[in-house]
Scaffold this active site. Structure first.
Site, short mmCIF file in Angstrom:
data_model
loop_
_atom_site.label_atom_id
_atom_site.label_comp_id
_atom_site.label_asym_id
_atom_site.label_seq_id
_atom_site.Cartn_x
_atom_site.Cartn_y
_atom_site.Cartn_z
N GLU A 36 0.85 -1.20 0.00
CA GLU A 36 0.00 0.00 0.00
C GLU A 36 0.89 1.25 0.00
O GLU A 36 2.04 1.20 0.45
CB GLU A 36 -0.91 -0.06 1.25
CG GLU A 36 -1.86 1.07 1.45
CD GLU A 36 -2.88 1.29 0.33
OE1 GLU A 36 -2.45 1.54 -0.82
OE2 GLU A 36 -4.09 1.27 0.61
N ASP A 37 0.35 2.35 -0.50
CA ASP A 37 1.13 3.60 -0.51
C ASP A 37 1.14 4.27 0.86
O ASP A 37 2.18 4.70 1.35
CB ASP A 37 0.62 4.56 -1.59
CG ASP A 37 -0.89 4.81 -1.54
OD1 ASP A 37 -1.58 4.20 -0.68
OD2 ASP A 37 -1.39 5.61 -2.35
N ASP A 74 -3.79 5.77 6.34
CA ASP A 74 -4.25 7.03 6.93
C ASP A 74 -5.26 6.68 8.03
O ASP A 74 -4.88 6.29 9.12
CB ASP A 74 -4.83 7.86 5.78
CG ASP A 74 -5.20 9.27 6.16
OD1 ASP A 74 -4.46 9.88 6.93
OD2 ASP A 74 -6.24 9.76 5.69
N PHE A 90 -1.15 16.30 4.08
CA PHE A 90 -1.57 15.62 2.85
C PHE A 90 -0.37 15.61 1.92
O PHE A 90 0.17 16.64 1.54
CB PHE A 90 -2.78 16.30 2.19
CG PHE A 90 -3.41 15.39 1.19
CD1 PHE A 90 -4.28 14.38 1.60
CD2 PHE A 90 -3.10 15.48 -0.16
CE1 PHE A 90 -4.83 13.49 0.68
CE2 PHE A 90 -3.65 14.60 -1.08
CZ PHE A 90 -4.52 13.61 -0.66
N ARG A 109 1.11 12.21 -9.26
CA ARG A 109 1.61 10.84 -9.08
C ARG A 109 3.02 10.68 -9.66
O ARG A 109 3.80 9.86 -9.20
CB ARG A 109 0.70 9.83 -9.79
CG ARG A 109 -0.67 9.68 -9.17
CD ARG A 109 -1.32 8.40 -9.69
NE ARG A 109 -2.76 8.36 -9.48
CZ ARG A 109 -3.36 7.95 -8.38
NH1 ARG A 109 -2.65 7.56 -7.34
NH2 ARG A 109 -4.68 7.93 -8.29
P1 IMP Z 1 -7.31 5.26 4.56
O1 IMP Z 1 -8.41 4.32 4.17
O2 IMP Z 1 -7.85 6.51 5.20
O3 IMP Z 1 -6.23 4.61 5.39
O4 IMP Z 1 -6.68 5.81 3.25
C1 IMP Z 1 -5.96 5.05 2.38
C2 IMP Z 1 -5.88 5.71 1.02
O5 IMP Z 1 -6.18 7.12 1.06
C3 IMP Z 1 -4.50 5.60 0.49
O6 IMP Z 1 -4.30 4.41 -0.21
C4 IMP Z 1 -4.40 6.82 -0.40
O7 IMP Z 1 -4.88 6.52 -1.68
C5 IMP Z 1 -5.31 7.84 0.24
N1 IMP Z 1 -4.56 8.81 1.07
C6 IMP Z 1 -4.55 8.92 2.41
N2 IMP Z 1 -3.74 9.91 2.82
C7 IMP Z 1 -3.21 10.43 1.70
C8 IMP Z 1 -2.26 11.49 1.46
O8 IMP Z 1 -1.72 12.16 2.36
N3 IMP Z 1 -1.96 11.72 0.15
C9 IMP Z 1 -2.51 11.03 -0.87
N4 IMP Z 1 -3.39 10.03 -0.68
C10 IMP Z 1 -3.74 9.74 0.59
#
Ligand code: IMP
Length: 178
Positions: free
Chosen positions: A98-99, A102, A151, A164
């Site tokens: 995963e990238d 959050d 962010f 990207r």
């Molecule tokens: P989560 O479900 O809130 O953990 O979010 C996961 C997804 O939200 C990641 O795979 C990203 O695609 C996106 N995301 C969360 N934070 C960021 C950020 O700071 N920059 C860009 N994408 C984010």
């Protein structure tokens, strides 16, 4: 693109060094296990491409896509599957790549979904971890870097499908999304 960034958080060199370290750790932990590495589209693509090339063991590729924020910078808590895996993961050693983690909603959803398919093991490798924003109980197994409540974009991560292709990771200026 650079004038929309507040600052660069991780340079190309820092990313390269850390991804190589993660690759070496995974190669060691998964020696003789022929792991299946799942790339979560689209944000993980660049990390995934570099990570697999930093691993010197046999492994397999597969890809999944789940819903993203679109032009939002916050998660709605709702996750939707857009593309499922091509192969079965039963009895396989699986690593989700995963990238960023959050709130944790995305990975909570994915781990639940994949666990039901009875893999031999299931671990999470994320390039970035934002623990201060977590809303569900989820701890990634392998983490590249911890980041604060910003962010971030670049190296695969987007804002509204842009940034990207930045080779670095930077903090997006608030005025871009507010
Ligand atoms: P989560 O479900 O809130 O953990 O979010 C996961 C997804 O939200 C990641 O795979 C990203 O695609 C996106 N995301 C969360 N934070 C960021 C950020 O700071 N920059 C860009 N994408 C984010």
């Amino acid at each position: 693109m650079y004038n929309q960034l507040e600052r660069i958080l991780f340079s190309k060199e820092q990313l390269e060094k850390r991804v190589k370290e993660l690759g070496a750790t995974l190669s060691n932990d998964y020696k003789d296990k022929n792991p299946l590495l799942i790339c979560i589209l689209k944000g993980s693509t660049l990390f995934y491409a570099d990570l697999v090339r930093a691993m010197d063991i046999h492994l397999n590729f597969d890809f999944m896509a789940v819903s993203s924020y679109g032009a939002e910078t916050r998660s709605s808590g709702e996750v939707k599957m857009i593309k499922d895996l091509d192969c079965s993961i039963a009895d396989r050693h699986v690593i989700i790549v995963e990238d960023i983690v959050d709130t944790g909603f995305t990975l909570k959803y994915l781990t639940k979904l994949l666990c039901a398919r009875k893999p031999a093991s299931l671990k999470i490798c994320t390039l970035l971890n934002k623990p201060s924003r977590r809303e569900v109980d989820l701890t990634p197994d392998y983490v590249g870097f911890e980041v604060g409540n910003h962010f971030v974009v670049g190296y695969g991560l987007d804002y509204d499908e842009k940034f990207r292709n930045l080779p670095e990771i930077g903090v997006l200026k608030e005025e871009v999304y507010k």
